[in-house]
Design an enzyme around this catalytic site. Structure first.
Site, PDB file in Angstrom:
ATOM      1  N   CYS A 184       5.275  -3.266   2.517  1.00 28.27           N
ATOM      2  CA  CYS A 184       4.069  -2.324   2.866  1.00 28.27           C
ATOM      3  C   CYS A 184       2.939  -2.962   1.815  1.00 28.27           C
ATOM      4  O   CYS A 184       1.964  -3.717   2.293  1.00 28.27           O
ATOM      5  CB  CYS A 184       4.132  -0.992   2.155  1.00 28.27           C
ATOM      6  SG  CYS A 184       5.431  -0.191   3.067  1.00 28.27           S
TER       7      CYS A 184
HETATM    8  N1  SAJ Z   1       5.001  -2.051  -8.468  1.00 27.80           N
HETATM    9  C1  SAJ Z   1       4.512  -2.573  -9.654  1.00 27.80           C
HETATM   10  N2  SAJ Z   1       3.678  -1.683 -10.335  1.00 27.80           N
HETATM   11  C2  SAJ Z   1       3.754  -0.470 -10.168  1.00 27.80           C
HETATM   12  C3  SAJ Z   1       4.026   0.064  -9.039  1.00 27.80           C
HETATM   13  C4  SAJ Z   1       4.565  -0.839  -8.073  1.00 27.80           C
HETATM   14  O1  SAJ Z   1       4.507  -3.687 -10.100  1.00 27.80           O
HETATM   15  O2  SAJ Z   1       2.966   0.452 -10.918  1.00 27.80           O
HETATM   16  C5  SAJ Z   1       5.549  -3.005  -7.489  1.00 27.80           C
HETATM   17  C6  SAJ Z   1       7.163  -2.500  -6.966  1.00 27.80           C
HETATM   18  O3  SAJ Z   1       7.910  -3.171  -8.007  1.00 27.80           O
HETATM   19  C7  SAJ Z   1       7.174  -3.188  -5.630  1.00 27.80           C
HETATM   20  C8  SAJ Z   1       5.747  -3.113  -5.065  1.00 27.80           C
HETATM   21  O4  SAJ Z   1       4.906  -3.096  -6.262  1.00 27.80           O
HETATM   22  O5  SAJ Z   1       7.577  -4.509  -5.653  1.00 27.80           O
HETATM   23  C9  SAJ Z   1       5.559  -2.173  -4.291  1.00 27.80           C
HETATM   24  O6  SAJ Z   1       6.271  -0.879  -4.901  1.00 27.80           O
HETATM   25  P1  SAJ Z   1       5.858   0.710  -4.236  1.00 27.80           P
HETATM   26  O7  SAJ Z   1       6.102   1.323  -5.325  1.00 27.80           O
HETATM   27  O8  SAJ Z   1       4.468   0.512  -4.029  1.00 27.80           O
HETATM   28  O9  SAJ Z   1       6.899   0.682  -3.185  1.00 27.80           O
HETATM   29  P2  SAJ Z   1       6.905   0.586  -1.770  1.00 27.80           P
HETATM   30  O10 SAJ Z   1       6.465  -0.810  -1.218  1.00 27.80           O
HETATM   31  O11 SAJ Z   1       8.159   1.154  -1.213  1.00 27.80           O
HETATM   32  O12 SAJ Z   1       5.650   1.458  -1.171  1.00 27.80           O
HETATM   33  C10 SAJ Z   1       6.099   2.609  -0.658  1.00 27.80           C
HETATM   34  C11 SAJ Z   1       4.654   3.079   0.186  1.00 27.80           C
HETATM   35  N3  SAJ Z   1       4.601   3.967   1.038  1.00 27.80           N
HETATM   36  C12 SAJ Z   1       4.196   3.842   2.354  1.00 27.80           C
HETATM   37  O13 SAJ Z   1       3.524   2.699   2.454  1.00 27.80           O
HETATM   38  C13 SAJ Z   1       4.624   5.132   3.279  1.00 27.80           C
HETATM   39  C14 SAJ Z   1       3.541   3.358  -0.759  1.00 27.80           C
HETATM   40  O14 SAJ Z   1       2.534   3.864  -0.112  1.00 27.80           O
HETATM   41  C15 SAJ Z   1       4.049   4.278  -2.062  1.00 27.80           C
HETATM   42  O15 SAJ Z   1       3.112   4.929  -2.772  1.00 27.80           O
HETATM   43  C16 SAJ Z   1       5.275   3.874  -2.388  1.00 27.80           C
HETATM   44  O16 SAJ Z   1       6.085   3.439  -1.399  1.00 27.80           O
HETATM   45  C17 SAJ Z   1       5.766   4.953  -3.562  1.00 27.80           C
HETATM   46  O17 SAJ Z   1       5.132   5.423  -4.177  1.00 27.80           O
HETATM   47  O18 SAJ Z   1       6.982   4.844  -3.808  1.00 27.80           O
END
Ligand code: SAJ
Length: 454
Positions: free
Chosen positions: A272
């Site tokens: 995403c």
């Molecule tokens: N990450 C960081 N720092 C942060 C947050 C995330 O480095 O503060 C990294 C994570 O390690 C990962 C990437 O970014 O590698 C994406 O992380 P994510 O928490 O956004 O996880 P995703 O990719 O599973 O995103 C999903 C998304 N959901 C949908 O699109 C429906 C996102 O919108 C959600 O906010 C996220 O899950 C969530 O909150 O878990």
């Protein structure tokens, strides 16, 4: 209101609606299972293996149980598209990845449009859920549906867009209790789609039209990508300034309004956050606009794996060693904590970077058995302690709970003595940095060698 529009509202209300779901992946399967509690669902996927498993009552998604599959008696899995002919609504949940040089890959959406268009009849209603730039529904999907079917959208069939908000493995927010944004080609189609979703989702948020609904999803995920890039950029700066960004974020979080914490990391993975923003920048360029935030965020986040390799080299140097020929263990292959998915994982880029600089790399991940990087297979070592023993340097790339529980013990037991630990996720407590070189991403006060006793 046309007869078929009225009929759609009726079958939604009286429960006789038949729902088609095209694409039974991490989004489509939860959607199909949710609707199957209220309606007959035809779950279509081109992947026969998926359909076979579903028919055997088996799951292929870690956070969906086989019992749930077996309990969905209203779900009819099929790889025969003609089975979609009897449906009233068809929800498309297919992938929207990027091609090389970050160009959107809408081939799955186009293929789904061809499939649905070939069986589309007057009175059906198509909803696109796949993440894409504003305009995709109207400018890409609808023309294919019309061309294939000879029908006209709005006149003969309904269309809406509703972004997926499935968060893999999130125990708190599931499909049913995550508000669902919906926008149709007409206000009435927004209403029809909203009525349908309101039967399975606690809250439906109607917006003006399909492109607004597409834009909502873009904002949601660009917001994350840009803010992660912000803290990653500050992490690199604070390392130089003797400031610990993890402490800074914890203190900033005390501001009760107008702030939301994001954390630095080794890069941004998943299907995403590193992908969706480039759908928006691709579209913006069509209007001769350069979305600088999105492009810059991509550059900053993509630099992080290289920065992590630099930190490993720095740590080894402090111990009089070179990265070339060094034994380096990468702990964590998944793209984020406690998931079994390595798609776009920063760990893969860290491995690639370390190998390119001559290191000998071995890997571990409690959820993932193997990954392929640069044509070479890396299998997760069976015993973490033995891998730690082998390594001269370790990269903590993912904050799996497994590591949060074990690495402090490993440190206390002296297994890290004489080694370098690059912690990119604030897993190893600073107080434990004794006898080894602990370099914490974003911490300009990373723990140097506590004692030379090795
Ligand atoms: N990450 C960081 N720092 C942060 C947050 C995330 O480095 O503060 C990294 C994570 O390690 C990962 C990437 O970014 O590698 C994406 O992380 P994510 O928490 O956004 O996880 P995703 O990719 O599973 O995103 C999903 C998304 N959901 C949908 O699109 C429906 C996102 O919108 C959600 O906010 C996220 O899950 C969530 O909150 O878990």
């Amino acid at each position: 209101m046309k007869e078929w529009e009225k009929r759609l509202l009726d079958v939604v209300e009286n429960g006789s609606a038949v729902i088609g779901v095209v694409g039974l992946g991490y989004v489509g399967l939860p959607v199909a299972l949710s609707f199957a509690r209220k309606y007959r669902v035809i779950g279509y996927d081109i992947d026969e293996a998926k359909i076979e498993k579903l028919r055997r009552g088996e799951t292929y998604i870690s956070y969906i149980s086989s019992e749930e599959i077996r309990g969905a008696s209203n779900l009819y899995p099929t790889s025969d598209a003609s089975d979609l002919g009897e449906t009233d609504f068809i929800i498309i949940t297919v992938p929207t990845p990027l091609k090389a040089n970050r160009v959107p890959d809408l081939s799955y959406v186009r293929a789904a449009g061809e499939t649905v268009g070939s069986l589309l009849r007057v009175g059906q209603f198509v909803v696109l859920e796949s993440t894409s730039f504003p305009g995709t529904t109207e400018e890409v999907l609808v023309p294919i549906l019309e061309k294939k079917s000879g029908l006209r959208a709005v006149r003969d069939f309904g269309v809406a867009y509703s972004p997926e908000r499935i968060d893999p493995g999130n125990k708190r927010y599931r499909f049913e209790n995550t508000p669902k944004v919906v926008g149709g080609l007409t206000p009435l189609h927004t209403e029809i789609a909203a009525r349908l979703y309101s039967k399975v989702v606690e809250r439906v948020v109607k917006v003006s039209d399909a492109r607004t609904a597409e834009a909502v999803k873009m904002l949601e995920n660009i917001f994350r990508n840009v803010n992660i890039a912000l803290v990653n950029e500050l992490a690199v700066i604070f390392e130089k300034m003797g400031i610990d960004i993890w402490e800074v974020i914890e203190a900033a979080k005390t501001k009760p309004f107008g702030f939301m914490a994001f954390y630095p990391g080794p890069g941004v993975g998943g299907h995403c956050i590193p992908v969706d923003p480039f759908y928006m920048s691709y579209k913006a360029k069509h209007y001769d606009l350069i979305p600088r935030f999105i492009e810059l965020a991509g550059e900053v986040n993509e630099y992080m794996p290289i920065h992590v390799a630099n930190l490993v080299a720095k740590g080894l140097q402090q111990r009089g060693k070179k990265l070339w020929g060094a034994r380096v263990a990468v702990l964590g292959l998944a793209y984020k904590r406690d998931v079994d998915d390595a798609r776009e994982s920063p760990s893969l880029k860290i491995i690639e970077e370390l190998v390119e600089r001559g290191a000998e790399v071995r890997v571990h991940d409690p959820f993932i058995e193997r990954v392929v990087v640069g044509g070479r297979e890396y299998r997760s070592e069976p015993v973490l302690d033995e891998l730690v023993e082998w390594a001269e340097a370790l990269v903590v790339a993912v904050d799996h709970t497994y590591y949060r529980e074990r690495l402090p013990r490993i440190a206390v037991e002296g297994l890290l003595r004489g080694k370098v630990v690059v912690d990119t996720r604030n897993v190893v407590p600073k107080s434990l940095g004794k006898g080894f070189t602990l370099i914490r991403l974003g911490d300009g006060r990373s723990v140097e060698e506590q004692d030379t006793g090795d």
